[in-house]
Design an enzyme around this catalytic site. Structure first.
Site, PDB file in Angstrom:
ATOM      1  N   ASP A  15       0.872  -1.160   0.000  1.00 33.15           N
ATOM      2  CA  ASP A  15       0.000   0.000   0.000  1.00 33.15           C
ATOM      3  C   ASP A  15       0.918   1.221   0.000  1.00 33.15           C
ATOM      4  OD1 ASP A  15      -2.463   1.542   0.357  1.00 33.15           O
ATOM      5  OD2 ASP A  15      -1.739   1.876   2.395  1.00 33.15           O
ATOM      6  N   ASP A  17      -0.120   5.238   0.782  1.00 33.41           N
ATOM      7  CA  ASP A  17      -0.376   6.207   1.845  1.00 33.41           C
ATOM      8  C   ASP A  17      -0.340   5.524   3.207  1.00 33.41           C
ATOM      9  OD1 ASP A  17      -0.702   8.825   0.816  1.00 33.41           O
ATOM     10  OD2 ASP A  17      -2.617   8.268  -0.070  1.00 33.41           O
TER      11      ASP A  17
END
Length: 332
Positions: A15, A17
């Site tokens: 991922d 952010d």
């Protein structure tokens, strides 16, 4: 040399952010960790629910932060949503886009026509996060959906991370339409749906991928649904208290303070652990944490207690080190 956690996998899916960067600044240690993986030749992918940037823009951002990446390694919910619409609709179909310019560009590149008004009679509505999305955009989407348009959401993240704390995400905007319409989207593309992770694995033919994320409700649940192992890092949204309270479908395989956990000795980061060096739980008028060690190892031990039905958030310290560890975890 002992095998490291990452050595058991043929692909690491990150991922972005809250894991690699926060908005536009790298998470401490992330650049160095990913650089080490690159030097070791470990295949990498980046799967993001953020629909406000295209894959090439994400790759440019990563390179600007010192993380070598190309567009082919990036899977965004915007691109995946546009591809899903292209499979569902005839070429040239009109799609009302609620979101950022990146989402409109992906729709256009998929051979569909992005529009902004319900009166243009779109065949579908695609809804993604955009910092300028407002009531007027939601009103047009509601009218189009009421008129028969399919409703596709890029993702349903309730919040997104920021330097000032969690802010409303696309899931909050989807919730507004869900309330107004009295129904759910026809399709949600992003995490926790497994499609982004499955796409990343297919691209490189991976047989054993590891998902690295900061959110239990998207990254970790998505990994569980995809049948993949996962590493939760505590650099983003989900914290220790969230982890202790996690239902079975949101429990990671491993937990670490940051991406340095990828290089721990295999098995050391597993939750719940077989054993934790230095820490122990004692029962004496209530469960107490005794011993000494790192805060993250104490958290791993507490996960075993919590996930077996114990009151891990009520554990009392039985040493100065235990008190400091619980305080560092926000569990004091």
């Amino acid at each position: 040399m002992s095998e490291r956690l990452v050595d058991a996998y043929d692909l690491v899916i990150f991922d972005l952010d809250g894991v690699v960067y926060l908005i536009d600044r790298p998470i401490p240690g992330a650049v160095e960790a990913i650089g080490e993986l690159h030097r070791a030749g470990v295949p990498l992918a980046y799967a993001t629910n953020n629909a406000s940037r295209r894959a090439g823009e994400v790759a440019d951002l990563l390179n600007g932060l010192g993380v070598p990446a190309d567009a082919g390694e990036v899977i965004t919910s915007a691109g995946a949503s546009a591809a899903a619409l292209a499979r569902r609709l005839p070429p040239g179909s009109k799609v009302l886009v609620v979101g950022a310019e990146a989402l409109r560009a992906e729709v256009r590149e998929a051979g569909l026509e992005p529009v902004a008004l319900a009166q243009e009679r779109p065949a579908a509505v695609v809804q993604g996060y955009g910092p300028r999305v407002g009531w007027a955009d939601l009103a047009e989407a509601a009218l189009a959906i009421q008129g028969g348009a399919q409703w596709v959401a890029t993702n349903t993240d309730r919040t997104l991370p920021s330097p000032r704390g969690p802010l409303p995400g696309n899931g909050s905007l989807v919730a507004a339409l869900r309330t107004a319409l009295g129904r759910d989207p026809d399709l949600v593309v992003g995490k926790p749906e497994p499609e982004l992770f499955a796409t990343a694995a297919r691209r490189v033919g991976a047989q054993r991928a590891l998902v690295v994320g900061d959110r239990l409700d998207t990254d970790i649940e998505g990994a569980v649904l995809a049948g993949m192992d996962s590493l939760l890092v505590l650099t983003g949204v989900s914290g220790p208290a969230d982890l202790l309270a996690a239902p079975e479908q949101r429990r990671p395989t491993y937990v670490a303070a940051d991406l340095g956990g990828l290089f721990e000795v295999a098995g050391a980061a597993t939750v719940p652990p077989d054993e934790v060096e230095g820490w122990r739980l004692e029962d004496g008028g209530g469960v107490r944490l005794a011993g000494d060690g790192t805060a993250i190892d104490a958290l791993r031990l507490l996960c075993g207690l919590a996930w077996s039905g114990g009151a891990a958030t009520e554990v009392a310290p039985h040493s100065t080190a235990a008190r400091d560890a619980l305080h560092a975890l926000g569990l004091a």
